[in-house]
Structures are given as structure tokens and as C-alpha cells.
Enzyme design. Structure first.
Site, PDB file in Angstrom:
ATOM      1  N   ASP A 166      34.215  40.167  38.052  1.00 37.11           N
ATOM      2  CA  ASP A 166      33.217  41.146  37.659  1.00 37.11           C
ATOM      3  C   ASP A 166      31.847  40.479  37.771  1.00 37.11           C
ATOM      4  OD1 ASP A 166      34.444  43.587  37.117  1.00 37.11           O
ATOM      5  OD2 ASP A 166      35.120  42.921  35.142  1.00 37.11           O
ATOM      6  N   TYR A 168      38.912  37.934  42.295  1.00 38.25           N
ATOM      7  CA  TYR A 168      38.201  39.106  41.813  1.00 38.25           C
ATOM      8  C   TYR A 168      37.334  38.693  40.633  1.00 38.25           C
ATOM      9  CZ  TYR A 168      36.458  43.381  40.155  1.00 38.25           C
ATOM     10  OH  TYR A 168      35.565  44.334  39.770  1.00 38.25           O
ATOM     11  N   ARG A 195      42.428  44.468  49.447  1.00 39.30           N
ATOM     12  CA  ARG A 195      42.367  45.930  49.477  1.00 39.30           C
ATOM     13  C   ARG A 195      40.913  46.336  49.649  1.00 39.30           C
ATOM     14  NH1 ARG A 195      43.377  48.980  44.976  1.00 39.30           N
ATOM     15  NH2 ARG A 195      43.419  47.211  43.562  1.00 39.30           N
ATOM     16  N   GLU A 238      36.847  58.459  45.957  1.00 40.61           N
ATOM     17  CA  GLU A 238      37.219  57.088  46.310  1.00 40.61           C
ATOM     18  C   GLU A 238      38.675  57.024  46.780  1.00 40.61           C
ATOM     19  OE1 GLU A 238      35.666  54.214  43.479  1.00 40.61           O
ATOM     20  OE2 GLU A 238      37.450  52.970  43.759  1.00 40.61           O
ATOM     21  N   ARG A 295      50.912  44.297  31.625  1.00 36.82           N
ATOM     22  CA  ARG A 295      50.940  45.052  30.382  1.00 36.82           C
ATOM     23  C   ARG A 295      50.178  46.353  30.579  1.00 36.82           C
ATOM     24  NH1 ARG A 295      46.053  43.243  28.135  1.00 36.82           N
ATOM     25  NH2 ARG A 295      46.553  44.044  26.090  1.00 36.82           N
ATOM     26  N   ARG A 309      39.777  58.473  42.376  1.00 35.61           N
ATOM     27  CA  ARG A 309      38.809  58.907  41.376  1.00 35.61           C
ATOM     28  C   ARG A 309      37.563  59.420  42.072  1.00 35.61           C
ATOM     29  NH1 ARG A 309      36.440  53.200  38.905  1.00 35.61           N
ATOM     30  NH2 ARG A 309      35.897  52.298  40.914  1.00 35.61           N
ATOM     31  N   ARG A 340      46.090  52.451  23.200  1.00 37.00           N
ATOM     32  CA  ARG A 340      45.325  52.342  21.947  1.00 37.00           C
ATOM     33  C   ARG A 340      45.833  53.369  20.948  1.00 37.00           C
ATOM     34  NH1 ARG A 340      39.262  51.905  24.476  1.00 37.00           N
ATOM     35  NH2 ARG A 340      39.645  50.016  25.702  1.00 37.00           N
TER      36      ARG A 340
HETATM   37  P1  FAD Z   1      29.200  39.857  47.302  1.00 34.46           P
HETATM   38  O1  FAD Z   1      28.461  40.806  46.460  1.00 34.46           O
HETATM   39  O2  FAD Z   1      30.290  40.387  48.146  1.00 34.46           O
HETATM   40  O3  FAD Z   1      28.150  39.064  48.198  1.00 34.46           O
HETATM   41  C1  FAD Z   1      28.534  38.324  49.330  1.00 34.46           C
HETATM   42  C2  FAD Z   1      27.498  38.554  50.400  1.00 34.46           C
HETATM   43  O4  FAD Z   1      27.774  37.690  51.518  1.00 34.46           O
HETATM   44  C3  FAD Z   1      27.511  39.966  50.932  1.00 34.46           C
HETATM   45  O5  FAD Z   1      26.242  40.565  50.770  1.00 34.46           O
HETATM   46  C4  FAD Z   1      27.886  39.793  52.398  1.00 34.46           C
HETATM   47  O6  FAD Z   1      27.233  40.721  53.257  1.00 34.46           O
HETATM   48  C5  FAD Z   1      27.425  38.375  52.689  1.00 34.46           C
HETATM   49  N1  FAD Z   1      28.112  37.797  53.839  1.00 34.46           N
HETATM   50  C6  FAD Z   1      29.441  37.757  54.060  1.00 34.46           C
HETATM   51  N2  FAD Z   1      29.705  37.195  55.252  1.00 34.46           N
HETATM   52  C7  FAD Z   1      28.510  36.862  55.801  1.00 34.46           C
HETATM   53  C8  FAD Z   1      28.114  36.257  57.034  1.00 34.46           C
HETATM   54  N3  FAD Z   1      29.017  35.888  57.962  1.00 34.46           N
HETATM   55  N4  FAD Z   1      26.798  36.050  57.273  1.00 34.46           N
HETATM   56  C9  FAD Z   1      25.868  36.433  56.360  1.00 34.46           C
HETATM   57  N5  FAD Z   1      26.190  37.020  55.176  1.00 34.46           N
HETATM   58  C10 FAD Z   1      27.481  37.233  54.909  1.00 34.46           C
HETATM   59  N6  FAD Z   1      31.758  44.197  38.665  1.00 34.46           N
HETATM   60  C11 FAD Z   1      31.415  44.575  37.411  1.00 34.46           C
HETATM   61  O7  FAD Z   1      30.948  43.727  36.629  1.00 34.46           O
HETATM   62  N7  FAD Z   1      31.537  45.870  37.010  1.00 34.46           N
HETATM   63  C12 FAD Z   1      32.015  46.831  37.836  1.00 34.46           C
HETATM   64  O8  FAD Z   1      32.123  47.991  37.446  1.00 34.46           O
HETATM   65  C13 FAD Z   1      32.402  46.474  39.161  1.00 34.46           C
HETATM   66  N8  FAD Z   1      32.886  47.400  40.013  1.00 34.46           N
HETATM   67  C14 FAD Z   1      33.243  47.019  41.254  1.00 34.46           C
HETATM   68  C15 FAD Z   1      33.736  48.000  42.121  1.00 34.46           C
HETATM   69  C16 FAD Z   1      34.114  47.649  43.397  1.00 34.46           C
HETATM   70  C17 FAD Z   1      34.635  48.718  44.348  1.00 34.46           C
HETATM   71  C18 FAD Z   1      34.024  46.303  43.807  1.00 34.46           C
HETATM   72  C19 FAD Z   1      34.459  45.899  45.187  1.00 34.46           C
HETATM   73  C20 FAD Z   1      33.520  45.351  42.961  1.00 34.46           C
HETATM   74  C21 FAD Z   1      33.131  45.686  41.666  1.00 34.46           C
HETATM   75  N9  FAD Z   1      32.604  44.737  40.790  1.00 34.46           N
HETATM   76  C22 FAD Z   1      32.258  45.116  39.534  1.00 34.46           C
HETATM   77  C23 FAD Z   1      32.483  43.317  41.187  1.00 34.46           C
HETATM   78  C24 FAD Z   1      31.102  42.926  41.748  1.00 34.46           C
HETATM   79  O9  FAD Z   1      30.823  43.677  42.885  1.00 34.46           O
HETATM   80  C25 FAD Z   1      31.151  41.436  42.099  1.00 34.46           C
HETATM   81  O10 FAD Z   1      31.396  40.669  40.949  1.00 34.46           O
HETATM   82  C26 FAD Z   1      29.888  40.876  42.718  1.00 34.46           C
HETATM   83  O11 FAD Z   1      29.246  41.775  43.550  1.00 34.46           O
HETATM   84  C27 FAD Z   1      30.271  39.633  43.490  1.00 34.46           C
HETATM   85  O12 FAD Z   1      29.138  38.973  44.015  1.00 34.46           O
HETATM   86  P2  FAD Z   1      29.328  37.898  45.162  1.00 34.46           P
HETATM   87  O13 FAD Z   1      28.017  37.308  45.408  1.00 34.46           O
HETATM   88  O14 FAD Z   1      30.454  36.999  44.825  1.00 34.46           O
HETATM   89  O15 FAD Z   1      29.872  38.710  46.420  1.00 34.46           O
END
Ligand code: FAD
Ligand code: NA
Length: 387
Positions: free
Chosen positions: A366, A364, A260, A316, A177, A291, A181
């Protein structure tokens, strides 16, 4: 032997919330490792000396949630500013407000439509494509949803850049969708709570793990068997919370999940303010990036500490991730979903390992969602493992 009751792989939000919950509710000790040289995962940020901007190293991060429990939880570790996210887009030499709203529509058509008039116009423009029952590509889908003029101006090329693919070759399913607004509300998020951590993302996350029963080792790869916190040494001997890529955990034996990624190009200007807004999208194909982010503008409350003569902008660029790139957005084709279902079964069979976070569950999330997921996983999966 490892001197901790639990090892967490990944110092992102999932790992940090889990560590915090374990030390709050039990007397166990936790060791966190991360392959990167900082905590915080993708939400990490640092302060830029020259400009005073807080740079979100892995792309713009805006905190927003409608979940009371999550909002109360995060406020225990940081104050949040009253930042409200708004985005503008440049199209054909003009700047328009996003998401597409009555302001965008009236500016685009040089009109003064009322909400009802605008609704009728867009229904009419979409109606020309209503006969397409099953859109075969993004172009058909977009025109069917909001009509050709608005689709072409604001959606077509931006989405094409995000996927590095011509929209006539993109599947219709990417866009279910296209919310328009029919009022002048251009507040980006619809959530109850919104704000940025007052002392920065990293300070917030440091506060979460401020316990003498939590230790952290950075720069360590879980799959490097030459270090003490490796998969071979830990799995089966100590409870492990794993937040790295699930396919990598199994050495890609069943195949690779597709993601991606984004690349950033830093540009510095000798100006106080380059865009007048933190995020400027570029809707057209002639600008190769999707952006640009001007980090200073996320924190207008810090103007006094910022340099009035310099600003920093990150452009970006979006593309498909190769192995070795930072995986950011799961592509989630049907093939990916099937593959993940197989990995998920294998993950469930791993002894004393909980898979979590966006990489560990190929999702994915947030930030507020990953925090919520971690709070639930603590109750349902981690706590039972520790008893
Ligand atoms: P991660 O933050 O990816 O943590 C996983 C960790 O595991 C990493 O530090 C990595 O280094 C570590 N790791 C991986 N493999 C290994 C290994 N073999 N050995 C040791 N360590 C390892 N969320 C929002 O709420 N608002 C936003 O505006 C927003 N914008 C975003 C923009 C982008 C470009 C992206 C990619 C994400 C965005 N997010 C946003 C989402 C947000 O980043 C995630 O929800 C959050 O960071 C996820 O946390 P996580 O712990 O699941 O993963
Ligand atoms: Na991120």
C-alpha cells in the site's frame, strides 16, 4: 555524461520519497525518469473537466496508515481530508454493507441477531465443514471459515471474478482468513489515520519533489539505449535507484514473475450521484466486473466545484497480466517466490543499483508501506551509496 549525482528510474512513490530524502539530507542533485507521461506512478490522478471528479487513473487509491512517522511525513506535503472509506456490495438485487458485519448478517438472514447469536450461527455453519482438514480449493476453505451461505453470497463469485477462475479451481491458500465483524462497524480500514490528499494525489506528489535539485524527464524508457538515461549508459557510472520490474531489468533471463492486472471501463451518467457511495462491489457472477468506482464521491467536500448533473463511474475488471500489461498485484505462487529469490540475489550484485518499490521487489505494498520502505531504504541503502 549525465548531469546528476543520482538517477531514479520511476516517478512513483518509492522514487519520489527517495528523491525527496536525498535532497533533504544531502546537497546532491537527482534526476528522475519515467516511461509514463506523468509522475506519481500508480497513485497518479487527474481532474475530469465534465464532472469535476478526481479520477485515480490506476484504480481507487485510499490513503490510510497507523505509522506515525509516515503520517507526519505525508502531511508535510499535503493536507488530508477527513474521508473515511466504506464499501457496499450488490448481491441478488440487494445492497449490503461490507466488510461482512452484523449489519450484513442480519440483512442477509432477515434477522435481529445479537453479536453472540450471530457468532454461534456462523460457527455452526462453518462447523459443517470443520471435518475438511486440508481444504483442497477456495470453496472448501471459504465454507470452513464462514459457512456456506455467507461464503456463497459474498466471497465466492467476487473472488472468482478477481482471479478469472472458478473458485473450485482456486487454491485454498488465497484466503487464509475471512474476517467477520460481530458489530455494526463498517469502516473499511482499521488504521489510526485515514484521508485523501486535499488538493489531489498529483499535487501532493508534486510538492514532494519541489526542489531545484530534482529534475524529471517523462516518456523515457530506461531500457531504450537510444536515450541518455539508459541502463547501459548509467549502471556502474552513477548511483541508480530502480523501481521498474525486477525481472525486466534482467531481461527476463530467469523467467517471468506473474502479476494480475485490472482493466477499467468508463461509464458516464447524467445524474448528480449514481451509487451514493464511492465504491460499489458486485458479489455475483452475472455482473462481469468486480466493482465500480464513482470518483466524485471520494470528495464530498468538493461538491461546490463538481457538476451536479453529471457523474463518472469506472467499472473494474480483473485478469492475469500478460507482458506489456500494467502489473498490479503480484500472484506470489511458490514458483514466483522462488524465482524472485533468484532475481533478488542478482539485484544485490548489481553495482551501485538499489532496487525498490513494488515492481523492483515483487511485493504488494500500500502507499503508506511503500513510503515507509523508501524512508528505510534511504537510510540503509541509498545514503551509503552516496558517500
Ligand atoms: P509505481 O507507482 O508502480 O511506480 C513505478 C514507476 O516506475 C511507474 O511510474 C512506472 O511507469 C515506472 N517505470 C517502470 N518501468 C520503467 C522503465 N523501464 N523506464 C522508466 N520508468 C519505468 N495503496 C494504498 O495505500 N491504498 C489503496 O487504496 C491502493 N489501491 C491500489 C489499487 C490498485 C489497482 C493498485 C494497482 C495499487 C493500489 N495501491 C493502493 C498501491 C499503490 O499504488 C502503491 O503502493 C504505490 O503506487 C507503489 O509505488 P511504487 O513507486 O512502488 O510503484
Ligand atoms: Na495503483
Amino acid at each position: 555524461p549525465v548531469e546528476a549525482d543520482v538517477v531514479i528510474v520511476g516517478a512513483g512513490l518509492f522514487g519520489l520519497v527517495t528523491a525527496q530524502q536525498i535532497t533533504e539530507h544531502t546537497d546532491k542533485t537527482v534526476h528522475i525518469i519515467d516511461i509514463r507521461d506523468h509522475i506519481g506512478g500508480n497513485a497518479y490522478s487527474y481532474f475530469d473537466k465534465e464532472t469535476g471528479a478526481e479520477i485515480h487513473k490506476y484504480g481507487a487509491h485510499l490513503f490510510h496508515t497507523s505509522n506515525d512517522r509516515v503520517w507526519e511525513y505525508v502531511n508535510r506535503f499535503s493536507k488530508f481530508t477527513n474521508y473515511v472509506h466504506r464499501v457496499y456490495t450488490t448481491h441478488d438485487g440487494e445492497v449490503f454493507p461490507l466488510p461482512v458485519n452484523l449489519g450484513t448478517i442480519n440483512q442477509f438472514f432477515h434477522a435481529a441477531y445479537t453479536p453472540e447469536e450471530a457468532k454461534r450461527l456462523i460457527e455452526q455453519q462453518a462447523g459443517e465443514f470443520a471435518h475438511i482438514e486440508e481444504p483442497q480449493n477456495l470453496d472448501e476453505q471459504g465454507k470452513k471459515l464462514i459457512g456456506e451461505p455467507l461464503y456463497n453470497a459474498f466471497i465466492r463469485n467476487y473472488t472468482g471474478k478477481q482471479w478469472q477462475t472458478d473458485p473450485s479451481d482456486l487454491p485454498a491458500s488465497i484466503i487464509r482468513r475471512l474476517p467477520v465483524r460481530f458489530n455494526y462497524d463498517n469502516r473499511y480500514f482499521k488504521d489510526t489515520y485515514e484521508g485523501l490528499p486535499a488538493d489531489g494525489y498529483t499535487r501532493w506528489m508534486e510538492n514532494m519533489i519541489d526542489s531545484d535539485r530534482i529534475t524529471v524527464t517523462l516518456g523515457v524508457d530506461f531500457f531504450d539505449e537510444n536515450q541518455p538515461y539508459s541502463k547501459g549508459k548509467l549502471v556502474g557510472t552513477v548511483p541508480v535507484i530502480y523501481t521498474g520490474p525486477v525481472d525486466k531489468y534482467f531481461n527476463y533471463e530467469l523467467g517471468e514473475l506473474k502479476w494480475r492486472t485490472v482493466d477499467f471501463k468508463e461509464v458516464r451518467y447524467d445524474e448528480e450521484d449514481h451509487f451514493g457511495v464511492p465504491v460499489m462491489n458486485y458479489a455475483d457472477a452475472d455482473v462481469p466486473y468486480t466493482r465500480a468506482i464513482e470518483f466524485k464521491n471520494f470528495n464530498p467536500e468538493r461538491r461546490e466545484q463538481q457538476n451536479p448533473r453529471k457523474t463518472v463511474v469506472w467499472e473494474e475488471y480483473s485478469r492475469f497480466a500478460e507482458r506489456g500489461d500494467e502489473p498490479y498485484y503480484p500472484i506470489n505462487t511458490d514458483a514466483d517466490k522462488e524465482l524472485y529469490a533468484q532475481y533478488k540475489e542478482r539485484a544485490a550484485a548489481e553495482p551501485q543499483v538499489v532496487f525498490g518499490g513494488r515492481l523492483g521487489t515483487y511485493a504488494y505494498y500500500d502507499m503508506h508501506q511503500v513510503i515507509n520502505t523508501a524512508l528505510i531504504a534511504y537510510e540503509k541503502q541509498v545514503k551509503p551509496l552516496l558517500q
